[in-house]
Write a protein that holds these residues in place. Structure first.
Motif, PDB file in Angstrom:
ATOM      1  N   VAL A   1      36.540 -13.530  30.212  1.00 43.96           N
ATOM      2  CA  VAL A   1      35.107 -13.239  30.353  1.00 43.96           C
ATOM      3  C   VAL A   1      34.641 -13.799  31.696  1.00 43.96           C
ATOM      4  O   VAL A   1      34.734 -15.007  31.944  1.00 43.96           O
TER       5      VAL A   1
ATOM      6  N   LYS B   1      31.632 -12.734  33.257  1.00 49.57           N
ATOM      7  CA  LYS B   1      30.199 -12.468  33.485  1.00 49.57           C
ATOM      8  C   LYS B   1      29.559 -13.664  34.184  1.00 49.57           C
ATOM      9  O   LYS B   1      30.200 -14.718  34.328  1.00 49.57           O
TER      10      LYS B   1
ATOM     11  N   TYR C   1      31.124 -17.352  35.400  1.00 50.73           N
ATOM     12  CA  TYR C   1      30.585 -18.651  34.975  1.00 50.73           C
ATOM     13  C   TYR C   1      30.306 -19.540  36.200  1.00 50.73           C
ATOM     14  O   TYR C   1      30.519 -20.756  36.174  1.00 50.73           O
TER      15      TYR C   1
ATOM     16  N   TRP D   1      28.821  -5.173  27.819  1.00 52.74           N
ATOM     17  CA  TRP D   1      28.216  -5.112  26.482  1.00 52.74           C
ATOM     18  C   TRP D   1      26.710  -5.336  26.405  1.00 52.74           C
ATOM     19  O   TRP D   1      26.179  -5.452  25.312  1.00 52.74           O
TER      20      TRP D   1
ATOM     21  N   ARG E   1      22.422 -11.115  16.834  1.00 49.14           N
ATOM     22  CA  ARG E   1      22.064 -10.806  18.213  1.00 49.14           C
ATOM     23  C   ARG E   1      22.291  -9.306  18.346  1.00 49.14           C
ATOM     24  O   ARG E   1      21.674  -8.561  17.602  1.00 49.14           O
TER      25      ARG E   1
ATOM     26  N   TRP F   1      34.413  -4.543  17.319  1.00 47.55           N
ATOM     27  CA  TRP F   1      34.279  -5.930  17.756  1.00 47.55           C
ATOM     28  C   TRP F   1      33.030  -6.575  17.223  1.00 47.55           C
ATOM     29  O   TRP F   1      32.116  -5.917  16.696  1.00 47.55           O
TER      30      TRP F   1
ATOM     31  N   HIS G   1      30.968 -10.913  17.400  1.00 47.96           N
ATOM     32  CA  HIS G   1      30.888 -12.205  18.102  1.00 47.96           C
ATOM     33  C   HIS G   1      30.469 -13.263  17.090  1.00 47.96           C
ATOM     34  O   HIS G   1      29.622 -13.003  16.230  1.00 47.96           O
TER      35      HIS G   1
ATOM     36  N   ASN H   1      35.879 -15.956  20.746  1.00 45.50           N
ATOM     37  CA  ASN H   1      35.538 -16.584  22.028  1.00 45.50           C
ATOM     38  C   ASN H   1      36.527 -17.740  22.266  1.00 45.50           C
ATOM     39  O   ASN H   1      37.535 -17.860  21.566  1.00 45.50           O
ATOM     40  N   SER H   2      36.222 -18.619  23.229  1.00 44.82           N
ATOM     41  CA  SER H   2      37.170 -19.716  23.531  1.00 44.82           C
ATOM     42  C   SER H   2      37.428 -20.589  22.312  1.00 44.82           C
ATOM     43  O   SER H   2      38.574 -20.922  22.003  1.00 44.82           O
TER      44      SER H   2
ATOM     45  N   ARG I   1      38.697 -13.216  23.556  1.00 43.11           N
ATOM     46  CA  ARG I   1      37.749 -13.080  24.668  1.00 43.11           C
ATOM     47  C   ARG I   1      37.249 -14.439  25.141  1.00 43.11           C
ATOM     48  O   ARG I   1      36.071 -14.743  25.046  1.00 43.11           O
ATOM     49  N   PRO I   2      38.116 -15.288  25.652  1.00 46.62           N
ATOM     50  CA  PRO I   2      37.626 -16.594  26.091  1.00 46.62           C
ATOM     51  C   PRO I   2      36.875 -16.522  27.418  1.00 46.62           C
ATOM     52  O   PRO I   2      37.228 -15.742  28.306  1.00 46.62           O
ATOM     53  N   GLY I   3      35.859 -17.341  27.530  1.00 42.11           N
ATOM     54  CA  GLY I   3      35.144 -17.503  28.794  1.00 42.11           C
ATOM     55  C   GLY I   3      35.306 -18.936  29.282  1.00 42.11           C
ATOM     56  O   GLY I   3      36.163 -19.228  30.126  1.00 42.11           O
ATOM     57  N   ILE I   4      34.589 -19.854  28.656  1.00 42.39           N
ATOM     58  CA  ILE I   4      34.492 -21.212  29.202  1.00 42.39           C
ATOM     59  C   ILE I   4      35.868 -21.875  29.376  1.00 42.39           C
ATOM     60  O   ILE I   4      36.101 -22.586  30.360  1.00 42.39           O
TER      61      ILE I   4
ATOM     62  N   TYR J   1      28.635 -25.025  29.995  1.00 40.63           N
ATOM     63  CA  TYR J   1      28.381 -23.651  30.437  1.00 40.63           C
ATOM     64  C   TYR J   1      27.159 -23.621  31.367  1.00 40.63           C
ATOM     65  O   TYR J   1      27.126 -22.931  32.381  1.00 40.63           O
TER      66      TYR J   1
HETATM   67  C1  PLP Z   1      30.319 -11.289  23.730  1.00 34.83           C
HETATM   68  C2  PLP Z   1      30.964 -12.517  24.300  1.00 34.83           C
HETATM   69  N1  PLP Z   1      32.285 -12.702  24.133  1.00 34.83           N
HETATM   70  C3  PLP Z   1      32.917 -13.784  24.615  1.00 34.83           C
HETATM   71  C4  PLP Z   1      32.210 -14.758  25.290  1.00 34.83           C
HETATM   72  C5  PLP Z   1      32.951 -15.965  25.787  1.00 34.83           C
HETATM   73  O1  PLP Z   1      32.489 -17.114  25.117  1.00 34.83           O
HETATM   74  P1  PLP Z   1      33.070 -18.556  25.498  1.00 34.83           P
HETATM   75  O2  PLP Z   1      32.631 -18.803  26.901  1.00 34.83           O
HETATM   76  O3  PLP Z   1      32.421 -19.469  24.519  1.00 34.83           O
HETATM   77  O4  PLP Z   1      34.522 -18.471  25.368  1.00 34.83           O
HETATM   78  C6  PLP Z   1      30.842 -14.604  25.485  1.00 34.83           C
HETATM   79  C7  PLP Z   1      30.085 -15.645  26.183  1.00 34.83           C
HETATM   80  O5  PLP Z   1      28.994 -15.998  25.889  1.00 34.83           O
HETATM   81  C8  PLP Z   1      30.199 -13.456  24.969  1.00 34.83           C
HETATM   82  O6  PLP Z   1      28.888 -13.251  25.139  1.00 34.83           O
END
Ligand code: PLP
Length: 378
Positions: free
Chosen positions: A33, A35, A39, A81, A133, A163, A165, A205-206, A221-224, A358
């Motif tokens: 992720v 976006k 980060y 998304w 959401r 999918w 969340h 997510n993470s 779908r990890p971000g942080i 974050y």
């Molecule tokens: C739809 C979606 N998926 C995945 C993530 C990644 O989340 P994280 O950063 O907690 O791994 C986000 C982040 O907010 C998200 O909005």
């Protein structure tokens, strides 16, 4: 010439973190992720580093972010998304960007674009499994699935994904986690019975990638955690697994001077020197993402020690009090980094401010150049 301020981003750390996350996700593909400008780390370089580490998908919130990836030549699977009614999907469909669809209206808007550009839209149907959401509520899910299948039959779309969340993946054992996974399984079952053959089902997510094997499905779908920061700081998993924070925020002291005892410092004189002392001026402020709530609170690393910010964080600058230590204008200050040499981390800042890491990294402003290297470049 050395830069005055910089967010130094260790791209090797990002690649390494993705590798570790992929190992952890055993068998699932990984969507990095990226976006919110990766980060705060810089979206395109972060995306490239994540792909080098084994990410096969990229995830962003907005259409503009997705198109920025495409313009940078990142042509692999990329999903986006978050949009409002009336946004134009034409460019994204033409560029094979995977699009979340949360309502019948959204499917119609997206396939309208598909018709105009003469290309099948790639859809991921989103179920609201309890986060409340985006995503279709259970009552609206069958009609969303039907609309998508009709679009597929007309040759205007392919349903690539199903999918959702999670709301509380960062609170292991929270009852909503199991409840959401049950609702997701039901939504997948309904869609599959109706004829959807999803390439990927994804919800993790993470935090879920790290702690919930049952939430990994086909894609995580990890971000942080990609950026080496901990989604569940109370467990300390990021450190124990060997994830490495990728960002080090640095500045050089703009000015150093001696002042007497009893001297008020910065706006509002919220800090008063207790003795004759040396002050250092750090040329970063709240316009750069240094929280004003960090006044008299946050610590930075200067002259081999942690120093608390002395007085009010201003728009472009703040002051530190180093006592009688020998520092000079031009000396490096590390605001936060991986913490290896004693400097504060983004997580330390988050805890001091009552927020999450974050928010610390994503708010670093556009005025601060991101510089890229391998290792922390010290
Ligand atoms: C739809 C979606 N998926 C995945 C993530 C990644 O989340 P994280 O950063 O907690 O791994 C986000 C982040 O907010 C998200 O909005």
């Amino acid at each position: 010439m050395s830069v005055t301020t910089a967010a130094r981003v260790d791209l090797t750390a990002i690649g390494h973190n993705v590798e570790l996350l992929r190992e952890r996700a055993v068998g699932a593909e990984l969507m990095a992720v990226v976006k919110a400008d990766g980060y705060g780390h810089g979206m395109v370089p972060a995306a490239r580093a994540a792909i080098a580490g084994g990410a096969s998908w990229l995830g962003v919130a907005t259409l503009e972010e997705a198109m920025t990836l495409r313009r940078a030549g990142l042509d692999g699977p990329a999903m986006c998304w978050l949009y409002a009614p009336g946004e134009r999907f034409d460019d994204a469909v033409a560029a094979d960007v995977d699009l979340s669809a949360t309502s019948v209206g959204q499917v119609e808007e997206i396939i309208g674009a598909a018709g105009r550009v003469g290309r099948q839209a790639r859809l991921h149907l989103k179920a609201d499994t309890g986060l409340s959401r985006s995503g279709a509520a259970a009552a609206d899910w069958p009609s969303l699935v039907d609309a998508a299948l009709r679009a597929q039959a007309e040759g205007l779309a392919t349903v690539v994904g199903l999918w959702s969340h999670l709301a509380c993946a960062d609170e292991p054992g929270h009852p909503s986690i199991a409840a959401q996974l049950r609702v997701f399984d039901d939504a997948v079952e309904l869609a599959e019975k109706a004829g959807v053959r999803p390439e990927v089902r994804h919800i993790a997510n993470s935090a879920a990638t790290l702690t919930l094997p049952e939430a990994r499905y086909d894609l995580v779908r990890p971000g942080i955690a990609v950026y080496g920061l901990d989604p569940i700081p109370s467990l300390g998993l990021a450190r124990s697994l060997g994830l490495r924070p990728a960002m080090t925020l640095t500045a050089r002291l703009a000015l150093v001077k001696r002042v007497g005892a009893g001297q008020g410092v910065s706006y509002g004189h919220r800090y008063i020197t207790s003795a004759e002392t040396t002050l250092g001026l750090v040329p970063l402020g709240y316009a750069d993402g240094i929280p004003r709530q960090g006044t008299n609170l946050l610590e930075v690393w200067a002259g081999g020690r942690k120093r608390r910010i002395a007085g009010t964080v201003c728009m472009d600058q703040f002051v530190i009090d180093v006592g009688d230590d020998a520092i000079q204008a031009g000396d490096e200050v590390i605001l936060f980094g991986p913490g290896d040499d004693g400097e504060p981390t983004a997580q330390d800042w988050a805890e001091m401010l009552g927020t999450i890491s974050y928010e610390i990294v994503t708010r670093i402003g556009a005025r601060i150049p991101r510089t890229y290297g391998e290792g922390t470049d010290r």
